[in-house]
Design an enzyme around this catalytic site. Structure first.
Site, PDB file in Angstrom:
ATOM      1  CG  LEU A  65      -1.696  -1.156   1.672  1.00 43.24           C
ATOM      2  CD1 LEU A  65      -2.579  -0.770   2.852  1.00 43.24           C
ATOM      3  CD2 LEU A  65      -2.537  -1.681   0.544  1.00 43.24           C
ATOM      4  CB  CYS A  66       0.912   4.307  -2.010  1.00 43.38           C
ATOM      5  SG  CYS A  66       1.664   5.933  -1.933  1.00 43.38           S
ATOM      6  CB  ILE A  67       3.756   5.315   2.923  1.00 40.59           C
ATOM      7  CG1 ILE A  67       3.669   5.845   4.351  1.00 40.59           C
ATOM      8  CG2 ILE A  67       4.673   6.174   2.065  1.00 40.59           C
ATOM      9  CD1 ILE A  67       4.920   5.658   5.164  1.00 40.59           C
TER      10      ILE A  67
END
Lengths: 129, 118
Positions: free
Chosen positions: A77-79
């Site tokens: 998941l993109c931070i």
């Protein structure tokens, strides 16, 4: 063939995540590799541990967790997308003075560099949603 | 090294989408991958001159484009028909872009290894 996938839509906002899942499942069954699935925009909600769909409905998060465990797929998941939407892993929550651990098994939080790296190493890159 | 072409189609200020797409463009360029941008459909509004989104409490995504040059993003293309259909001229955009005819888009895409839709 090595595939890198990106999912941009939330699990119940469109069929994008479902289609991506079916694609990954089929590609793996045919002997291809899915190295990494990168979740971006509202796609990050796929990794939310607390999602509890009714028993007779498709459970996106549980399916991805199981697929990742079976085939050692890296679910990222993109931070920045995740933080913006309030989804934090344990480390990041602690750093922010919170107490959450929102990630379902098999998912991790990392930066966009992981996406670029996956695209560079993959033979094919597909965006869903 | 792969040639990336980011095909953007959405208007600005439609949620966080545009800003998050530009983050990918910048990250790709920061990883030294050759990156270009193609604006199609309502995405041509992203560079419309004179936007003042801050008045509505929104982020000025057009200003992010000005960072592309620093990151060595080689080309920003805008489809000529998309501009015309929306009553825009290249001079209405806040950055110099290369215009491209619709009929030439397929060959532009063929010159890149990664087509990134967003």
């Amino acid at each position: 063939m090595k595939f890198a996938l990106q999912i941009n839509a939330g699990p119940y906002a469109s069929n994008a995540g479902h289609t991506a899942y079916r694609f990954a499942e089929t590609a793996l069954a045919m002997g291809h590799e899915v190295e990494r699935v990168f979740f971006y925009h509202d796609g990050i909600y796929h990794g939310l541990r607390y999602a509890t769909p009714p028993d007779d409905e498709f459970d996106c998060t549980a399916r991805w967790s199981a697929l990742a465990e079976r085939h050692r797929i890296d679910l990222v998941l993109c931070i920045s997308a995740a933080q913006k939407r309030g989804l934090l892993c344990r480390d990041e929550a602690e750093r922010q003075g919170k107490h959450d651990d929102d990630l379902a098994p098999g998912f991790r939080i990392a930066g966009l560099g992981q996406l670029v790296e996956a695209i560079r190493h993959a033979d094919r890159f597909l965006v869903f949603g | 090294m792969k040639q990336f072409l980011f095909v953007l189609r959405r208007p600005p200020h439609s949620g966080a989408f545009v800003q998050e797409m530009l983050d990918i463009v910048l990250t790709t360029a920061a990883f030294d991958q050759p990156a270009s941008v193609l604006l199609l459909d309502d995405a041509v509004f992203q560079l419309k001159h004179g936007q003042q989104p801050a008045d509505f409490g929104m982020k000025d995504t057009a200003s992010i484009y000005r960072a592309l040059e620093i990151y060595d993003v080689k080309h920003v293309y805008a489809e000529l028909e998309s501009l015309e259909e929306r009553g825009l001229k290249p001079a209405d955009l806040g950055l110099p872009v290369q215009t491209i005819y619709r009929k030439d888009i397929a060959s532009l895409m063929r010159r890149h290894q990664v087509l990134f839709s967003g």
